[in-house]
Design an enzyme around this catalytic site. Structure first.
Site, short mmCIF file in Angstrom:
data_model
loop_
_atom_site.label_atom_id
_atom_site.label_comp_id
_atom_site.label_asym_id
_atom_site.label_seq_id
_atom_site.Cartn_x
_atom_site.Cartn_y
_atom_site.Cartn_z
N GLY A 103 -4.15 4.85 14.89
CA GLY A 103 -2.89 3.66 14.66
C GLY A 103 -1.84 4.47 13.90
N GLY A 105 2.52 3.39 12.00
CA GLY A 105 3.14 2.30 11.48
C GLY A 105 4.51 2.89 11.04
N VAL A 110 -2.57 6.19 10.83
CA VAL A 110 -4.14 5.87 10.44
C VAL A 110 -4.91 6.78 11.43
CG1 VAL A 110 -5.96 4.27 10.65
CG2 VAL A 110 -3.75 3.38 10.16
N LYS A 125 -6.02 5.94 6.06
CA LYS A 125 -4.45 5.43 6.15
C LYS A 125 -3.68 6.45 5.31
CE LYS A 125 -1.45 1.44 5.78
NZ LYS A 125 -1.18 0.09 5.77
N ASP A 211 2.57 -10.17 7.12
CA ASP A 211 2.55 -9.29 8.48
C ASP A 211 1.40 -9.84 9.70
OD1 ASP A 211 3.71 -7.89 10.43
OD2 ASP A 211 3.09 -5.95 9.64
#
Length: 429
Positions: A103, A105, A110, A125, A211
């Site tokens: 992942g 962002g 991640v 993370k 979010d």
């Protein structure tokens, strides 16, 4: 004293002034050396004079209220963002092995991570310290503190915070699951109910996620997890602040117009967008760019008549209100008729199965939603046959249904039965 030593002599005015200056200087140096002799490590040398360091005041984070944070576990954030000569990266690699990226962002990535000894999997993370501003540091510390203080089966867990030479690493629960857009029917409703439960848990503790979106909800083995608290805040639900954050398609009108607003209603709006998309297959607002999208959100024209399920139509109508004060709360969402089908029948032990069958078949033990649904079907036919107002019929059914489950009512339902509020706010359905 030096003054007594020269007191019997005749001293000129110029010599007297010099002598006074010497006495003052000696007294000052004597006081400083005696007072700070044991605390020399706390002193800074400036022009041969030792003066104490001025204490640095802790920067106040307006998005985090320390009075609301009561965490019994050890604070893992005390030593973050401080210089150290220890090679933390080498120490980290001795314990953990880092795998592929799962992942990413705006501020962090991640990766899959595993303990070398136990082989337990984690989601790591990673924040790059060189790319973190001072304001972003506060956000990271706030995210860590909020994750430390919450514990819910439908919210991701945090296990540790590890600082290496160049990164801040959050060791999180690894969820080998999928997103909600693959679910349908009862499984989807069950998953959405769990998210409503997680949001209700957060709002009761004055935490706003900020979010909520499909990408931040993971599903695995019948259980849903709400993830990514990078924008989350902690302050009283009654306080209004102007915070511009989130994902454009899920932003509430008060965020788009950059007004001061309360946190929980913004989460309710975003959750309503999630439910709308997963049940209808498209977003209620869609623009070619953010400017066009925001104009549609500010107009807030949603075609609820396209929703075939009248109970889902009613739920979304209350969640996607333009005025935040008119939106339904998470506690009310959990009690809405559309979710009551999620209630599971009482489990019966195998030993007492025969003796309890009559109790299960009695009117008191019948699932109230099933009785409610059958009543609705009958009245729908009657409203067509006798040309009755369908919305008024449904309104009466809801009120009758609420009175039938009085034994399990919350104060919210009692208030609704008293006539202060009903599920149906409009006769336009």
């Amino acid at each position: 004293m030096l003054w007594k030593q020269f007191s019997r002599r005749s001293i000129s005015p110029q010599n007297k002034e010099n002598l006074n200056q010497q006495v003052i200087t000696r007294r000052r140096d004597s006081k400083i050396s005696n007072r700070y002799h044991d605390n020399s490590s706390q002193l800074t040398i400036i022009e041969n004079y030792q003066i104490p360091k001025q204490p640095k005041l802790k920067a106040h984070d307006p998005l985090f209220d320390e009075t609301l944070w009561k965490c019994n576990s050890q604070d893992l954030t005390l030593k973050l963002f401080k210089e150290s000569i220890i090679d933390r990266t080498a120490a980290f690699k001795e314990i953990y092995m880092v795998g592929k990226q799962i992942g990413s962002g705006s501020y962090a990535s991640v990766r899959l991570c595993a303990d070398k000894l136990t082989l337990k999997s984690y989601a790591l993370k990673i924040y790059n310290k060189s790319a973190i501003s001072s304001s972003r540091q506060k956000s990271i510390l706030r995210e860590i503190r909020i994750l430390q203080m919450i514990k819910h089966p439908n919210i991701i867990n945090i296990y540790n915070v590890i600082e290496t030479n160049n990164h801040i690493n959050l060791l999180l629960e690894y969820i080998d699951g999928k997103q909600l857009n693959t679910l349908k029917g009862y499984n989807l409703k069950q998953a959405l109910y769990q998210i409503a439960s997680a949001l209700n848990y957060l709002h009761a503790r004055h935490i706003t996620h900020r979010d909520v979106k499909i990408e931040n909800i993971l599903y695995s083995d019948g259980q849903v997890k709400l993830i990514d608290f990078g924008f989350s805040t902690l302050f009283s639900n009654s306080i209004k602040k102007k915070i511009y954050c989130g994902t454009p398609s899920y932003m509430a009108p008060e965020i788009v117009t950059k007004q001061y607003y309360k946190g929980p209603p913004a989460d309710i709006w975003a959750f309503g967008i999630v439910i709308f998309y997963l049940t209808q297959g498209y977003f209620p607002f869609k623009g070619s760019n953010d400017k066009e999208l925001f104009q549609l959100i500010m107009q807030c024209n949603i075609n609820f008549n396209s929703i075939t399920d009248v109970y889902l139509q009613d739920l979304l109508y209350q969640m996607l209100q333009f005025d935040p004060e008119d939106r339904i709360s998470t506690a009310e969402i959990l009690l809405h008729p559309w979710f009551l089908e999620y209630i599971k029948p009482i489990k019966v032990n195998s030993k007492s199965q025969k003796s309890s069958c009559s109790k299960l078949n009695s009117p008191k033990q019948i699932n109230p939603y099933q009785q409610y649904q059958s009543t609705v079907k009958k009245n729908d036919k009657a409203s067509i046959e006798y040309q009755l107002d369908h919305s008024q019929v449904r309104k009466g059914i809801v009120q009758s249904y609420m009175s039938s489950v009085a034994s399990t009512k919350s104060p919210i339902l009692r208030r609704r039965d008293s006539g202060n509020q009903t599920f149906d706010k409009s006769n336009n359905f």
